[in-house]
Write an enzyme that holds these catalytic residues in place. Structure first.
Site, PDB file in Angstrom:
ATOM      1  N   HIS A 142      -5.184  -8.732 -42.707  1.00  8.87           N
ATOM      2  CA  HIS A 142      -3.699  -7.775 -42.456  1.00  8.87           C
ATOM      3  C   HIS A 142      -3.687  -6.907 -43.864  1.00  8.87           C
ATOM      4  O   HIS A 142      -2.602  -6.263 -43.840  1.00  8.87           O
ATOM      5  CB  HIS A 142      -2.662  -8.977 -42.292  1.00  8.87           C
ATOM      6  CG  HIS A 142      -1.643  -8.076 -41.645  1.00  8.87           C
ATOM      7  ND1 HIS A 142      -0.243  -8.189 -42.149  1.00  8.87           N
ATOM      8  CD2 HIS A 142      -1.408  -7.541 -40.674  1.00  8.87           C
ATOM      9  CE1 HIS A 142       0.504  -7.518 -41.469  1.00  8.87           C
ATOM     10  NE2 HIS A 142      -0.020  -6.794 -40.234  1.00  8.87           N
ATOM     11  N   LYS A 173      -3.816  -3.851 -46.476  1.00 11.27           N
ATOM     12  CA  LYS A 173      -3.877  -2.327 -46.525  1.00 11.27           C
ATOM     13  C   LYS A 173      -3.994  -1.901 -47.906  1.00 11.27           C
ATOM     14  O   LYS A 173      -3.107  -1.812 -48.756  1.00 11.27           O
ATOM     15  CB  LYS A 173      -2.625  -1.474 -46.033  1.00 11.27           C
ATOM     16  CG  LYS A 173      -2.298  -1.918 -44.302  1.00 11.27           C
ATOM     17  CD  LYS A 173      -1.515  -3.287 -44.333  1.00 11.27           C
ATOM     18  CE  LYS A 173      -1.297  -3.440 -42.513  1.00 11.27           C
ATOM     19  NZ  LYS A 173      -0.464  -4.716 -42.419  1.00 11.27           N
ATOM     20  N   ASP A 185     -12.832   4.836 -56.990  1.00 13.40           N
ATOM     21  CA  ASP A 185     -13.379   4.666 -58.342  1.00 13.40           C
ATOM     22  C   ASP A 185     -13.131   3.832 -59.480  1.00 13.40           C
ATOM     23  O   ASP A 185     -13.067   3.975 -60.692  1.00 13.40           O
ATOM     24  CB  ASP A 185     -13.270   6.335 -58.882  1.00 13.40           C
ATOM     25  CG  ASP A 185     -14.297   7.084 -58.369  1.00 13.40           C
ATOM     26  OD1 ASP A 185     -15.122   6.717 -57.505  1.00 13.40           O
ATOM     27  OD2 ASP A 185     -14.253   8.469 -58.316  1.00 13.40           O
ATOM     28  N   HIS A 235       8.695  -1.322 -40.408  1.00 17.57           N
ATOM     29  CA  HIS A 235       7.342  -1.773 -40.834  1.00 17.57           C
ATOM     30  C   HIS A 235       7.165  -2.420 -42.259  1.00 17.57           C
ATOM     31  O   HIS A 235       6.254  -2.753 -42.459  1.00 17.57           O
ATOM     32  CB  HIS A 235       6.365  -1.002 -40.315  1.00 17.57           C
ATOM     33  CG  HIS A 235       4.893  -1.455 -40.265  1.00 17.57           C
ATOM     34  ND1 HIS A 235       3.692  -1.389 -41.095  1.00 17.57           N
ATOM     35  CD2 HIS A 235       4.400  -2.275 -39.126  1.00 17.57           C
ATOM     36  CE1 HIS A 235       2.805  -2.031 -40.533  1.00 17.57           C
ATOM     37  NE2 HIS A 235       3.029  -2.666 -39.540  1.00 17.57           N
ATOM     38  N   LYS A 276       7.437  -4.143 -45.597  1.00 11.18           N
ATOM     39  CA  LYS A 276       7.447  -5.603 -46.367  1.00 11.18           C
ATOM     40  C   LYS A 276       7.768  -5.448 -47.927  1.00 11.18           C
ATOM     41  O   LYS A 276       6.640  -5.659 -48.662  1.00 11.18           O
ATOM     42  CB  LYS A 276       6.085  -6.354 -46.094  1.00 11.18           C
ATOM     43  CG  LYS A 276       5.645  -6.262 -44.604  1.00 11.18           C
ATOM     44  CD  LYS A 276       4.646  -5.007 -44.387  1.00 11.18           C
ATOM     45  CE  LYS A 276       3.921  -5.280 -42.947  1.00 11.18           C
ATOM     46  NZ  LYS A 276       4.846  -5.239 -41.710  1.00 11.18           N
ATOM     47  N   ASP A 309      17.464  -8.498 -58.344  1.00 10.35           N
ATOM     48  CA  ASP A 309      18.333  -8.482 -59.572  1.00 10.35           C
ATOM     49  C   ASP A 309      17.975  -6.888 -60.144  1.00 10.35           C
ATOM     50  O   ASP A 309      17.859  -6.793 -61.572  1.00 10.35           O
ATOM     51  CB  ASP A 309      17.761  -9.503 -60.748  1.00 10.35           C
ATOM     52  CG  ASP A 309      18.641 -11.003 -60.323  1.00 10.35           C
ATOM     53  OD1 ASP A 309      19.552 -10.842 -59.462  1.00 10.35           O
ATOM     54  OD2 ASP A 309      18.176 -11.714 -60.979  1.00 10.35           O
TER      55      ASP A 309
END
Length: 390
Positions: A114, A116, A121, A294, A296, A301
């Site tokens: 899952h 991404k 380089d 979508h 996450k 603080d």
């Protein structure tokens, strides 16, 4: 307190939605001279997918080593002929746990890739929740999916580059592609690029099974003033829920920005089953309604932040391979916080105990049935409350 390896002197840039992310990714690939690693759960064959595919093909044709890792479920709609075209151009393409029409239901099939993540380089990396998919156009004519990624330069590339190489090696060996595993022709520089401290946190099924959850719990348990979490699929275990409620009870202002559009009905209603208990503890809940949420991410603080691929649900915390970045930097946290507070104020609906959309007897029944169905499914797959409490 867990000892996550924070690297200092990085430059980390927040990217909101595909409009900011995809041009940066495409430009970085176009400038690649030696090596490109790209991991994605979904690689859609649309205008964005074709743009990124063409950039990868051009890189391979000019002699860049290109490694593309796709999830077998999330990217199962990518045409075989498109994959073949990339292979013919010199791109090395691997499928993590391929799906077949005749595949039997097995527990391991839910262990998806899952992440991404992209590394160019060994000098620039991208990590977040954004798949290779056009978020500007959708059948419902909504605004783009609400999501984030980060662009990273600096000493943290040592951790990220190593993680990308390691997963590629694991999958290559599993596919009997040993010849596709080579020592990297380039090494990450540890030269300072900025003043931000950050760590890479991954979730796998070996040494790092609970690292992302533990990173959240450590930050929540130490929070003194404010916790803001935006999460697309929110179904935490008891320990996570209790940490949030305890924070609220000791005076920490806790806000959750959750999914307001129904994408997966069972998960959507299972999450709503938790609302009453969270509201009673003093937690503020908002549902994002302008489009599909979508993201996450979290800010705690106004100093600690995380951006990545991991939801707070059994799929991400117990099954999938995920990658998040932890950032300790006040300006970065302030930028992410401002973006989230704007979304809460302008694009979301507050949930109250009097909300008949959620707390009618009919919805109450649907929500709790959905919750127990999800938990029964979790138990049937061998993941019980013990896993959720870890």
């Amino acid at each position: 307190m867990r000892n996550f390896h924070f690297a200092a002197n990085n430059r980390i840039t927040l990217l909101q939605n595909g409009a900011e992310y995809f041009p940066e990714l495409e430009t970085a690939i176009n400038k690649a001279q030696v090596e490109v690693h790209l991991e994605t759960y979904i690689f859609e064959y649309d205008v964005i997918g074709r743009k990124i595919a063409e950039a990868l093909i051009r890189a391979a044709q000019r002699g860049v080593s290109v490694y593309l890792l796709l999830d077998g479920f999330g990217s199962q709609d990518l045409p075989r002929e498109e994959i073949q075209r990339m292979l013919q151009a010199g791109i090395k393409v691997l499928i993590f746990r391929p799906e077949f029409f005749f595949s039997k239901p097995r527990r391991y099939r839910l262990r998806r890739m899952h992440r991404k993540l992209a590394v160019i380089d060994a000098q620039t990396a991208f990590i977040g929740g954004i798949n290779i998919i056009d978020d500007q156009h959708n059948p419902e004519n909504l605004t783009p999916r609400f999501d984030y990624a980060v662009a990273i330069q600096g000493p943290l590339l040592v951790q990220i580059h190593q993680a990308a190489k390691h997963l590629w090696m694991v999958v290559a060996w599993a596919h009997f592609k040993k010849r596709w595993v080579h020592p990297s022709a380039i090494k990450p520089s540890v030269k300072p690029c900025g003043d931000q401290s950050a760590a890479l946190v991954i979730r796998d099924n070996w040494r790092h099974r609970h690292d992302i959850e533990h990173a959240y719990l450590d930050a929540i348990n130490q929070a003194r003033s404010e916790i803001i979490i935006a999460n697309a699929y929110f179904l935490p275990g008891r320990k996570f829920s209790n940490a949030l409620k305890n924070a609220a009870r000791r005076g920490v202002h806790v806000e959750l920005l959750l999914q307001g559009k129904i994408e997966y009905r069972l998960q959507y209603h299972a999450t709503q089953a938790l609302y009453e208990n969270l509201l009673e503890a003093g937690i503020k809940i908002y549902e994002y309604n302008r489009s599909y949420l979508h993201a996450k991410v979290a800010v705690i603080d106004q100093y600690w932040a995380t951006v990545g691929s991991s939801n707070i649900d059994p799929f991400s915390l117990l099954l999938a391979r995920e990658a998040n970045v932890l950032i300790k930097d006040q300006p970065f946290a302030a930028a992410l916080r401002l973006s989230l507070k704007t979304a809460i104020a302008q694009e979301s609906i507050p949930v109250t105990p009097a909300d008949s959309r959620i707390f009618s007897w009919r919805n109450h029944l649907v929500n709790w049935l959905s919750f127990y169905i999800v938990r029964l499914m979790q138990g049937a797959l061998g993941y019980d409350w013990h896993d959720s409490k870890s």
